[in-house]
Design a protein around this motif. Structure first.
Motif, short mmCIF file in Angstrom:
data_model
loop_
_atom_site.label_atom_id
_atom_site.label_comp_id
_atom_site.label_asym_id
_atom_site.label_seq_id
_atom_site.Cartn_x
_atom_site.Cartn_y
_atom_site.Cartn_z
N LEU A 39 -51.35 -33.67 46.39
CA LEU A 39 -50.02 -34.24 46.57
C LEU A 39 -49.93 -35.48 45.70
O LEU A 39 -50.66 -36.45 45.91
N SER A 40 -49.06 -35.45 44.69
CA SER A 40 -48.91 -36.55 43.75
C SER A 40 -47.47 -37.03 43.80
O SER A 40 -46.55 -36.30 43.44
N VAL A 41 -47.26 -38.27 44.25
CA VAL A 41 -45.90 -38.78 44.45
C VAL A 41 -45.75 -40.14 43.78
O VAL A 41 -46.69 -40.93 43.66
N HIS A 42 -44.52 -40.39 43.32
CA HIS A 42 -44.12 -41.70 42.80
C HIS A 42 -43.32 -42.39 43.90
O HIS A 42 -42.33 -41.84 44.39
N ILE A 43 -43.72 -43.57 44.25
CA ILE A 43 -43.08 -44.28 45.37
C ILE A 43 -42.72 -45.70 44.92
O ILE A 43 -43.52 -46.39 44.29
N LYS A 44 -41.51 -46.11 45.27
CA LYS A 44 -41.12 -47.50 45.08
C LYS A 44 -41.59 -48.32 46.28
O LYS A 44 -41.58 -47.83 47.41
N PRO A 45 -42.00 -49.55 46.07
CA PRO A 45 -42.44 -50.37 47.21
C PRO A 45 -41.40 -50.48 48.31
O PRO A 45 -41.75 -50.60 49.49
N CYS A 46 -40.11 -50.44 47.95
CA CYS A 46 -39.06 -50.57 48.97
C CYS A 46 -39.06 -49.39 49.94
O CYS A 46 -38.49 -49.48 51.03
N CYS A 47 -39.67 -48.25 49.54
CA CYS A 47 -39.74 -47.08 50.42
C CYS A 47 -40.97 -47.09 51.31
O CYS A 47 -41.10 -46.24 52.19
N LEU A 48 -41.88 -48.03 51.07
CA LEU A 48 -43.11 -48.09 51.85
C LEU A 48 -42.94 -49.06 53.01
O LEU A 48 -43.28 -50.24 52.93
N HIS A 49 -42.41 -48.52 54.08
CA HIS A 49 -42.32 -49.24 55.34
C HIS A 49 -42.89 -48.31 56.40
O HIS A 49 -43.44 -47.25 56.07
N THR A 50 -42.78 -48.66 57.65
CA THR A 50 -43.40 -47.85 58.70
C THR A 50 -42.89 -46.43 58.70
O THR A 50 -43.68 -45.47 58.75
N CYS A 91 -55.35 -30.48 52.33
CA CYS A 91 -54.99 -31.41 51.25
C CYS A 91 -56.26 -32.06 50.74
O CYS A 91 -56.92 -32.81 51.46
N ASN A 92 -56.61 -31.78 49.50
CA ASN A 92 -57.86 -32.27 48.94
C ASN A 92 -57.72 -33.65 48.32
O ASN A 92 -58.66 -34.42 48.33
N ALA A 93 -56.56 -33.96 47.77
CA ALA A 93 -56.38 -35.24 47.10
C ALA A 93 -54.94 -35.71 47.26
O ALA A 93 -54.00 -34.91 47.28
N LEU A 94 -54.79 -37.03 47.39
CA LEU A 94 -53.49 -37.66 47.46
C LEU A 94 -53.41 -38.66 46.31
O LEU A 94 -54.25 -39.55 46.19
N GLU A 95 -52.38 -38.49 45.46
CA GLU A 95 -52.18 -39.38 44.33
C GLU A 95 -50.87 -40.13 44.53
O GLU A 95 -49.82 -39.51 44.70
N ILE A 96 -50.95 -41.44 44.53
CA ILE A 96 -49.76 -42.27 44.72
C ILE A 96 -49.61 -43.20 43.53
O ILE A 96 -50.52 -43.95 43.19
N SER A 97 -48.45 -43.10 42.89
CA SER A 97 -48.13 -43.99 41.78
C SER A 97 -47.07 -44.96 42.26
O SER A 97 -45.94 -44.56 42.57
N LEU A 98 -47.43 -46.22 42.34
CA LEU A 98 -46.51 -47.24 42.83
C LEU A 98 -45.74 -47.79 41.64
O LEU A 98 -46.29 -48.52 40.81
N SER A 99 -44.49 -47.39 41.52
CA SER A 99 -43.68 -47.75 40.36
C SER A 99 -42.95 -49.05 40.59
O SER A 99 -42.75 -49.50 41.72
N ASN A 100 -42.51 -49.65 39.50
CA ASN A 100 -41.83 -50.93 39.55
C ASN A 100 -40.41 -50.75 40.06
O ASN A 100 -39.77 -49.72 39.85
N ASN A 101 -39.89 -51.76 40.73
CA ASN A 101 -38.50 -51.77 41.16
C ASN A 101 -37.63 -52.27 40.02
O ASN A 101 -37.84 -53.36 39.50
N SER A 130 -52.22 -45.69 41.66
CA SER A 130 -51.86 -46.23 40.35
C SER A 130 -50.81 -47.31 40.54
O SER A 130 -49.83 -47.10 41.27
N LEU A 131 -51.04 -48.44 39.90
CA LEU A 131 -50.13 -49.57 40.00
C LEU A 131 -49.58 -49.85 38.61
O LEU A 131 -50.35 -50.20 37.70
N HIS A 132 -48.25 -49.69 38.44
CA HIS A 132 -47.62 -49.86 37.14
C HIS A 132 -46.73 -51.10 37.17
O HIS A 132 -45.67 -51.09 37.79
N ASP A 133 -47.15 -52.16 36.50
CA ASP A 133 -46.31 -53.36 36.34
C ASP A 133 -45.77 -53.86 37.68
O ASP A 133 -44.62 -54.27 37.79
N GLN A 134 -46.60 -53.77 38.69
CA GLN A 134 -46.13 -54.16 40.02
C GLN A 134 -47.23 -55.00 40.68
O GLN A 134 -48.21 -54.48 41.18
N ASN A 135 -47.06 -56.31 40.67
CA ASN A 135 -48.01 -57.21 41.33
C ASN A 135 -47.59 -57.39 42.79
O ASN A 135 -46.49 -57.87 43.08
#
Length: 536
Positions: free
Chosen positions: A381-392, A408-418, A451-456
């Protein structure tokens, strides 16, 4: 004892050149694994090797990879280009005079402005192009007469294939790039052609369909970034097994599949916003199709619903950028691999495939999406997620999505910039907000890739991020990829938060192996990849 040496009575060794005793056809086969420059260098070994190099049935003239005929390797001058053309002409004339076999001919030329000087006027340039085309026509004519089996032609701009090529009975593979196939009213006699690859080729519709219908042994057809036609017909007499059509068919174009031999079909729309599915076929003709690879924004739920029951032998299904699809229902005994990439409109995916071994979903995280797989397949499962969507509730939806995947063998999360300045960057997770809702324990997976892309992230967001993820899954390996300007501080945050979670009452994390724990080695810019092993 060394190979190629014989021991005498006195105990000395006499070197015997066994290699030079080999027949020409064996030596030709050996040097066929070398590139043009290396193969030519063998001519200095001996007079026989000079003969071997000059009579090699595999001929390659690459403008960008010159051997003895040009000292300049990167920016050849007009004089170098003329030297190259004279060299090719001399070699090809020798093959014609001595009637030497030409098994493979590769002619790779750039556009006309690279072959000829940019200082020449249009009249002189046209004259030079006409002279050059006549030379290439003659080389191809020699190759056809000498039983060429494979021809790779990367021609200059506006070069037209000669008519004689359409009567090459011995030709089994033809690869063309940036050339034009003009209208030809005569008979096409490509009796042995099995592979045809066209890339950026201008070809008339009549000619393309005429070639397809005339080449009864054609097994593989690839048409990429071509133009000049609206319709492609694969007739019932065709034995075509592999068809690739990428970015070539116009929006109002159509593919008529009338043959039942097709086993692999790859199709890509020419437009990102296409609104129609252009493939037409009669019932039962796709029963042998094993691989279907679609990059089509025009296919709808109704089109796919009609297509899937026809695929009785389908084994691999890849849907990319099919954004008009909202629901996929698949029931297949033969299906082994499914890849859903960037199909951002999907809301329901139901797969019943007992033979399924691989499943991968990649796209933007949509909390409304539900995936259910009735199989023990290895799922990624490979998903792109914005930080604003990561709440409870966001973590709850992510865990709910993983629940539908049995294995599910692997979970890939790419945290994209807002990109919206009004969206918040902080991540919050509080399990108590879920109340009595329970989706069971965290899913055990092999690897969690972040994965963290331009997001501190702040320290609090980092803590909430890891807490929410470990409530969702328990990975054996956690991998971090940072694409940040200054990743050192972010790495320290992650390491510190992981260490604080060891023996924490919220998470049964016992120990963490930090193979790259020394943050002083991390560069202050660029890409950083770190992998740690977790023990629960």
């Amino acid at each position: 004892m060394k190979p190629g040496c014989e021991e005498t009575v006195s105990g000395q060794f006499n070197t015997v050149d066994r290699f030079s005793d080999l027949p020409d056809f064996i030596v030709h086969h050996i040097i066929s694994f070398l590139d043009t420059r290396e193969a030519y260098r063998t001519c200095i070994l001996s007079k026989r090797w000079a003969h071997i190099s000059a009579t090699n049935p595999i001929i390659e003239f690459n403008y960008y990879c010159k051997a003895e005929y040009s000292p300049a390797r990167h920016c050849p001058s007009q004089e170098d280009s003329g030297r190259l053309l004279r060299y090719i002409d001399t070699r090809m004339q020798r093959y014609a005079t001595d009637n030497l076999r030409v098994r493979t001919l590769r002619l790779i030329f750039p556009d006309s402005n690279e072959v000829f000087s940019c200082d020449v006027d249009q009249i002189e340039l046209s004259s030079k192009l006409e002279e050059f085309s006549c030379k290439v026509d003659e080389w191809i004519r020699i190759a056809v007469r000498n039983q060429v089996a494979r021809l790779d032609l990367h021609g200059p701009l506006k070069y037209q294939l000669p008519d004689i090529l359409l009567s090459a009975k011995s030709l089994t593979q033809l690869n063309c790039f940036k050339v034009k196939i003009p209208y030809y009213n005569g008979a096409i006699n490509l009796a042995s052609l099995q592979t045809l690859e066209l890339l950026r080729v201008d070809v008339e519709e009549h000619m393309l369909n005429h070639i397809i219908s005339a080449c009864l042994l054609l097994k593989c057809l690839s048409v990429k970034f071509c133009f000049g036609f609206k319709t492609i017909v694969i007739p019932c007499c065709s034995q075509l097994k592999e068809l690739t059509l990428s970015y070539s068919l116009p929006e109002n174009g159509t593919i008529f599949l009338e043959s039942s031999y097709l086993t692999c079909f790859q199709f890509s729309d020419i437009s990102f916003y296409s609104d129609r599915w252009p493939v037409m076929s009669k019932p039962g003709l796709l029963r042998n199709l094993r691989t279907l690879d679609l990059f089509s924004s025009g296919i709808t739920d109704g089109d796919l619903g009609k297509l899937l029951p026809e695929l009785a032998s389908i084994e691999t299904l890849h849907l990319f950028n099919c954004h008009r699809l909202t629901m996929i229902r698949i029931s297949s005994v033969q299906l082994k691999e499914i890849y859903l990439d960037e199909c951002d409109g999907l809301l329901y995916v139901t797969i019943d495939a007992p033979s399924l071994t691989k499943f991968k979903y990649k796209g933007d995280f949509d909390p409304r999406c539900t995936i259910t797989i009735s199989s023990q397949a290895t799922c990624v499962l490979s998903v792109h997620i914005k930080p604003c969507c990561l709440h409870t509730r966001g973590f709850f939806k992510l865990k709910q999505l993983m629940t539908g995947l049995r294995s599910c063998n692997a979970l890939e999360i790419s945290l994209s910039n807002n990109y919206d300045e009004f969206e918040r960057d902080d991540i919050k997770f509080d399990e108590e907000e879920l109340g009595d809702v329970n989706l069971g324990p965290p899913r055990d997976i092999t690897e969690l890739k972040l994965s963290l892309h331009d997001q501190n992230l702040s320290r609090s967001s980092m803590s909430a991020f890891l807490n929410g993820l470990f409530w969702t899954c328990r990975p054996d390996i956690i991998s971090f990829r940072f694409y940040l300007e200054y990743p050192g501080l972010m790495m320290q945050f992650f390491m510190s938060e992981l260490e604080d979670m060891v023996n924490c009452w919220k998470h049964p994390l016992k120990r963490i192996e930090f193979p790259d724990a020394n943050c002083s080695n991390i560069h202050e810019s660029g890409k950083v990849e770190v992998q740690w092993r977790l023990h629960w």
